[in-house]
Design an enzyme around this catalytic site. Sequence first.
Site, short mmCIF file in Angstrom:
data_model
loop_
_atom_site.label_atom_id
_atom_site.label_comp_id
_atom_site.label_asym_id
_atom_site.label_seq_id
_atom_site.Cartn_x
_atom_site.Cartn_y
_atom_site.Cartn_z
N LYS A 1 -21.71 19.74 31.68
CA LYS A 1 -20.66 19.32 32.02
C LYS A 1 -19.96 19.20 33.32
CE LYS A 1 -16.99 18.59 28.89
NZ LYS A 1 -16.69 19.59 27.54
N1 GLU Z 1 -17.30 16.55 25.53
C1 GLU Z 1 -17.29 16.92 24.02
C2 GLU Z 1 -17.47 18.17 23.85
O1 GLU Z 1 -16.81 19.28 24.89
C3 GLU Z 1 -18.39 16.57 23.60
C4 GLU Z 1 -19.94 16.35 24.05
C5 GLU Z 1 -21.35 16.01 23.41
O2 GLU Z 1 -21.33 15.32 22.43
O3 GLU Z 1 -22.68 15.67 24.69
O4 GLU Z 1 -18.21 19.24 23.35
#
Ligand code: GLU
Length: 473
Positions: free
Chosen positions: A111
């Site tokens: 993240k």
């Molecule tokens: N930000 C989104 C989540 O928390 C998508 C993550 C992604 O598609 O890699 O799942």
Amino acid sequence: MAGDAFLQSIEHNFKNAVSCLKSGDHADGISDDLAEKIMVANSTYVVRFGVRLRGKLFTFTGYRSVHSEHFEPVKGGIRYAPDVNQQEVEALAALMSYKCALVEVPFGGSKGGLIIDPREWSESELERITRRFTQELAKRDLIHPSQNVPAPDVGTGEREMAWMADEYKRLNPAELNAWACVTGKPVTKGGIAGRTEATGRGVEYALRAFFDHPEDVKRTGMIPGLPGKRVIVQGLGNVGYHAALFLSTENGALITHVLERDGAVVDETGIDIDDLKQHVTKTGSVKNYKGYVESGMEMLEADADILIPAAMELVITEENADRIKTPLIIEAANGPVSAEADRILRDRGVVIIPDLYANAGGVTVSYFEWIKNLSRIRFGRMQRRAEENRLAALIQGVEQLTGKPFPDNLIDEAVRGSAEIDLVRSGLEDTMRSTYAVISDVWNNNPEATDMRTAAMMVAVRRIATSYQSLGI
Ligand code: GLU
């Protein structure tokens, strides 16, 4: 600090799942040292970079945390918000590992975040900041098609992903898979049909799967079926908007409350979500919309059937958990319910469909986008006409055999070959349905799995542990 509480919450859920896996008839033998290794983030990179804007140098702070590399690339969004911090990013990265394992998406968890309030900057300024951030990430392979693939999150979307992909391509002009360095791109820039709606669509499929399991619905005391259910949605961003839209227009649910940062809209007969969204886009606020009331977080405590927190973490804590009235909560946001609130709600019999399952639609369709980028072909491009020709022949055969024309109202649907959007929705629905069945099975058949979050975490942690064990680590 909120980030600390969030990380503690995720770690609490993880430890709880480990202890459940170690007890009962299903002891999996996850050792304490392996559990410790899985729980902690592998690395967190903090970058401070300067961008010359408005005649002076602004210093920005960004993060990219890698939680688990048992599968690569690692995957997860990049958040733009003023209160981003290291613990928050680490908590969200861990959640990505569990989420991917749960829905069988072969990625590790990661993240990112940038401390910024996007509303304070113009589009061209945001572009320069995003491109500089991308350069910093690229230097460390923290954006890379085979190592680390960012995506949108709170405060970012298609636009930011297009800038990131383009910057990565400039830095790596000979990289054949450059488009696959990031997902959530616009369809015209290597994206996939259905990615923007994916998380909200996943919430819809998750609720449908829940209501298809009468023994689970019984635990809430609600009568079966989604039609007519009264829903509170907190946050009308990408996820909240799409979930509310699909639930109301395609499933007969009534969105009775929408809670936004500057107030709420209440209409017991059901809010027209598209109309409200247009108003918000035009005016920047829910104010002056019919049914508008000045309200803060207390609207989460309104009387309804389903509560969908779809914005930020820790909106339901020990402060307000006692007053939540809905018998069902579905976590469209990441970490909206603190561990303490989770315990209070569980004791009161409230059922929570947990984030690692409920909002996994986004990363699932990101996985499809990544595959599309690697294969460099639109899904359905080779098969669509062949499928249509075969179906047309079948219909001709039916007409010849019966001597009757095929019903007009069915013919279009019957001969239509699958376009990319059909295949994406089919893959997403299949993922959400089959994952629900696995969670429900663990929930209903293990006395240790007292709630759906514990059941989902048990499945995810067991899979990650098995993967580590087979790696010989
Ligand atoms: N930000 C989104 C989540 O928390 C998508 C993550 C992604 O598609 O890699 O799942």
